[in-house]
Design a protein around this motif. Structure first.
Motif, PDB file in Angstrom:
ATOM      1  N   UNK A 129     -21.841   4.191 -31.753  1.00  0.00           N
ATOM      2  CA  UNK A 129     -20.928   3.188 -31.805  1.00  0.00           C
ATOM      3  C   UNK A 129     -19.923   3.777 -31.438  1.00  0.00           C
ATOM      4  N   UNK A 130     -18.988   2.594 -30.761  1.00  0.00           N
ATOM      5  CA  UNK A 130     -17.414   2.804 -29.665  1.00  0.00           C
ATOM      6  C   UNK A 130     -16.798   3.296 -31.012  1.00  0.00           C
ATOM      7  N   UNK A 131     -15.473   3.952 -29.795  1.00  0.00           N
ATOM      8  CA  UNK A 131     -14.696   4.852 -30.202  1.00  0.00           C
ATOM      9  C   UNK A 131     -12.696   3.386 -30.502  1.00  0.00           C
ATOM     10  N   UNK A 132     -13.308   2.888 -29.760  1.00  0.00           N
ATOM     11  CA  UNK A 132     -12.212   1.244 -28.981  1.00  0.00           C
ATOM     12  C   UNK A 132     -12.982   0.089 -29.238  1.00  0.00           C
ATOM     13  N   UNK A 133     -12.244  -0.857 -29.204  1.00  0.00           N
ATOM     14  CA  UNK A 133     -11.991  -2.159 -29.529  1.00  0.00           C
ATOM     15  C   UNK A 133     -11.395  -2.607 -28.455  1.00  0.00           C
ATOM     16  N   UNK A 134     -12.113  -3.137 -27.406  1.00  0.00           N
ATOM     17  CA  UNK A 134     -11.395  -3.862 -25.971  1.00  0.00           C
ATOM     18  C   UNK A 134     -11.066  -5.650 -26.755  1.00  0.00           C
ATOM     19  N   UNK A 135      -9.534  -5.509 -26.845  1.00  0.00           N
ATOM     20  CA  UNK A 135      -9.130  -6.784 -26.828  1.00  0.00           C
ATOM     21  C   UNK A 135      -8.884  -7.609 -25.600  1.00  0.00           C
ATOM     22  N   UNK A 136      -8.779  -6.579 -23.847  1.00  0.00           N
ATOM     23  CA  UNK A 136      -8.043  -7.437 -22.659  1.00  0.00           C
ATOM     24  C   UNK A 136      -9.022  -6.383 -21.604  1.00  0.00           C
ATOM     25  N   UNK A 137      -9.453  -7.704 -20.900  1.00  0.00           N
ATOM     26  CA  UNK A 137     -10.046  -6.780 -19.231  1.00  0.00           C
ATOM     27  C   UNK A 137      -9.472  -7.257 -18.256  1.00  0.00           C
ATOM     28  N   UNK A 138      -9.815  -6.887 -17.523  1.00  0.00           N
ATOM     29  CA  UNK A 138      -8.960  -7.377 -15.935  1.00  0.00           C
ATOM     30  C   UNK A 138     -10.259  -8.137 -15.267  1.00  0.00           C
TER      31      UNK A 138
END
Length: 658
Positions: free
Chosen positions: A353-362
């Motif tokens: 399980x990742x520690x981050x949630x991605x909100x935006x990507x380039x």
């Protein structure tokens, strides 16, 4: 009580036969004395077990046929080759660097002379031995296999044997070595088994003294099967009744004796390799690993991430079906505490399980805005131009690109630290539980012994903690050091001298391209550090260009420095200092301003470091010039040195001060 000869002691000795309590240790073996024993007639504190007193000065031991064993004082420098414990007093010693406790030598002598019948009167015990972290399975000294589900013997010296191993014959005729019989003995020369090519550090082996060969007991398990069913192979293996050299198709290691063949697939394997598990879970990798006899044609040869040597795709190996990662069979299965057998192919894996949630990507797919589960605000990916004034909240090393920062507060994370998973296994910890990512607890790292309150991984079983610096450094694969241009690889059993501190260590980072070595603690040293001896940041230096001898001293302790050892330096002020002097009391990995509650003070305390005003410590009454704990309530003037109340003591080996 009867008078006796003095057995080398300057005073007469008395033989004590009465059943009376004696609080003393034997002057020859160092263990607690019980009657019958000898005692000094002049009461000078000299005692001898009767067995130790009557032990011969020279011993011809059937488990060590090369040379006689001579009794001598070990001076605490010997390890018994039988029980693997330190020898504090007298030992039986051989010039080939072989040592036995007196009691171990006499115990095994009786075993050999009685063809192991000495064990028949030994009480049977439960094979599970209790430890602080739970129960573990004891190991058989004979074959070095687990004792679970077997009857075994456990005398006072902690010696254990399967019942089947206790009944082993002293001599054995082996079909593939007809010249001489094989004799049960210690493998004190650390020879590799002729059948499986593995070297056992302890236990019995069958060996031929004349031909310099040994075979493990389990490799000679008689009778050898003429046919073997292998669950990981669809066909039956048949024993080849001739001695031929071959390369095992299951593990890629050379064999000479006892080959098993599959005529359908045209493969030849060691006997041990006929029982290799098809699927395993290893603490070296997050995914299941599958055993393959031959890798697919499109798979190129790669390096094993344990030993860093090439894995030949034409020989057997373990590989990950998701990643382009392969392991030598012997590397990934040699330590049974680091892997488990998977019985079902669809058995669940530990969730990564990742520690981050991605909100935006380039546009390149890179995460530019994230939510980390240990921080309240969103974090942005961006170039960092704040210099070395800030540190990563995960590892406490200076911020460098790429990194995530919080627009609302002074919170920074290196991209690598932010992307570490919530849970992970670590190969160098023997507890079977995974590690969980935790923040802000003050802890002492199990690997580097440095104190920090940044992020850490905590074992869900025994609760030991490892800092992110060590977790990242010991992650399998190539590592980079700012002080070396080539990638470094960690070799856990290699013994080398560290280029940074000059000390010999086992378990080091080595460069394949040149003779460069770092131990773990030197590999993880911060490139920049602060100390009150200088107003500027100090830089880690790997060489001293100044040839003026008086400049090679430490400006903190004022002792000399070894110019070949790494040190911290300020080019502006020409300040130089030992690594240990900078880090010992400075606590560079403690985040100032954090709350520390593990004291007897009724209010929470804040971790501070006074720069100008130094109030006296409420514990020792000396000025708080170093890291201190200050009461968070303004009306309370309580302040103490960190060293006066904290439960941790920061220790540095002597090498850091030289």
């Amino acid at each position: 009580m009867d008078e006796s000869q003095n057995y080398g002691h300057q005073h007469p000795l008395l033989l004590l036969n009465e059943d009376q309590p004696i609080v003393a240790n034997c002057s020859r073996c160092g263990e607690k004395v019980s009657t019958p024993c000898f005692s000094c007639a002049q009461d000078c504190g000299f005692y001898l077990h009767k067995l130790c007193a009557e032990a011969p000065l020279e011993l011809n031991h059937p488990f060590h046929l090369h040379h006689p064993l001579m009794q001598r004082h070990s001076h605490g420098l010997s390890i018994c080759d039988f029980c693997d414990e330190a020898c504090e007093k007298f030992v039986y010693h051989c010039s080939c660097d072989f040592d036995l406790h007196i009691k171990c030598a006499l115990f095994t002598l009786n075993m050999a002379e009685n063809n192991l019948k000495e064990l028949e009167n030994v009480a049977l015990h439960d094979p599970l031995i209790s430890t602080e972290n739970g129960d573990y399975v004891a190991m058989c000294f004979g074959c070095w296999e687990p004792l679970a589900n077997y009857t075994h013997f456990s005398p006072d010296c902690g010696f254990n044997l399967h019942e089947k191993c206790a009944k082993l014959p002293l001599k054995l005729n082996f079909t593939y070595h007809c010249q001489h019989p094989l004799v049960l003995q210690f493998n004190n020369e650390r020879l590799s088994c002729k059948i499986c090519k593995v070297t056992s550090q302890r236990g019995f082996v069958y060996g031929c003294t004349y031909c310099k060969l040994v075979c493990h007991i389990e490799c000679l398990s008689l009778p050898l099967d003429l046919a073997v069913e292998d669950k990981s192979h669809q066909h039956t293996f048949t024993r080849l009744l001739r001695r031929v050299p071959y390369i095992c198709d299951a593990c890629g290691i050379e064999g000479i004796y006892v080959a098993y063949t599959c005529s359908t697939c045209s493969i030849m394997v060691h006997k041990r390799c006929t029982t290799l598990p098809r699927i395993i879970k290893s603490k070296w990798h997050d995914h299941r690993l599958f055993h393959k006899y031959v890798l697919q044609d499109e798979v190129r040869s790669s390096d094993c991430i344990i030993c860093h040597n090439e894995v030949n795709p034409k020989h057997g190996s373990y590989c990950c079906s998701r990643c382009n990662i392969t392991f030598h069979v012997r590397c990934v299965t040699e330590d049974k505490g680091l892997y488990s057998i998977v019985s079902l192919e669809n058995e669940d894996e530990m969730p990564n399980e990742s520690s981050i949630i991605v909100i935006e990507r380039n546009d390149a797919g890179e995460a530019t805005k994230i939510k980390h589960f240990k921080h309240m605000h969103n974090l942005m990916l961006g170039p960092f131009d704040g210099g070395y004034g800030n540190s990563c909240n995960g590892c406490m090393l200076p911020i460098t690109d790429p990194c995530y920062y919080c627009p609302e507060c002074a919170f920074f994370l290196h991209k690598m630290c932010a992307e570490l998973p919530k849970m992970m296994n670590v190969w160098y910890h023997y507890c079977q539980k995974p590690f969980a990512l935790i923040p802000d607890k003050v802890f002492e790292c199990e690997e580097c012994w440095l104190i920090s309150n940044a992020f850490a991984y905590e074992c869900c079983g025994c609760e030991i903690k490892i800092c992110l610096r060590c977790v990242i450094a010991l992650t399998p694969g190539a590592r980079t050091s700012l002080k070396h241009k080539h990638p470094l690889f960690y070799y856990r059993r290699q013994h080398e001298k560290c280029n940074a501190c000059g000390m010999d260590n086992v378990g080091v980072f080595c460069c394949k391209d040149c003779n460069f070595v770092l131990d773990l603690r030197c590999f993880s040293l911060p490139i920049k550090a602060r100390h009150k001896c200088d107003e500027h940041l100090l830089s880690l230096m790997d060489h001293d260009d100044n040839s003026y001898s008086k400049s090679r001293h430490c400006d903190i302790c004022e002792n000399s420095r070894d110019p070949n050892h790494w040190f911290y330096h300020c080019a502006t002020c020409d300040t130089s200092a030992h690594v240990g002097c900078v880090l010992r009391r400075n606590y560079p990995f403690l985040k100032l301003g954090n709350i520390y509650e593990e004291t007897d003070h009724p209010h929470p305390l804040t971790i501070v470091k006074k720069k100008y005003y130094y109030p006296n410590c409420d514990e020792c009454s000396k000025p708080c010039e170093d890291v201190a704990l200050e009461c968070s309530k303004s009306e309370c003037k309580y302040i103490v040195h960190w060293n006066c109340v904290a439960p941790f003591s920061l220790w540095f080996p002597r090498r850091y001060f030289m």
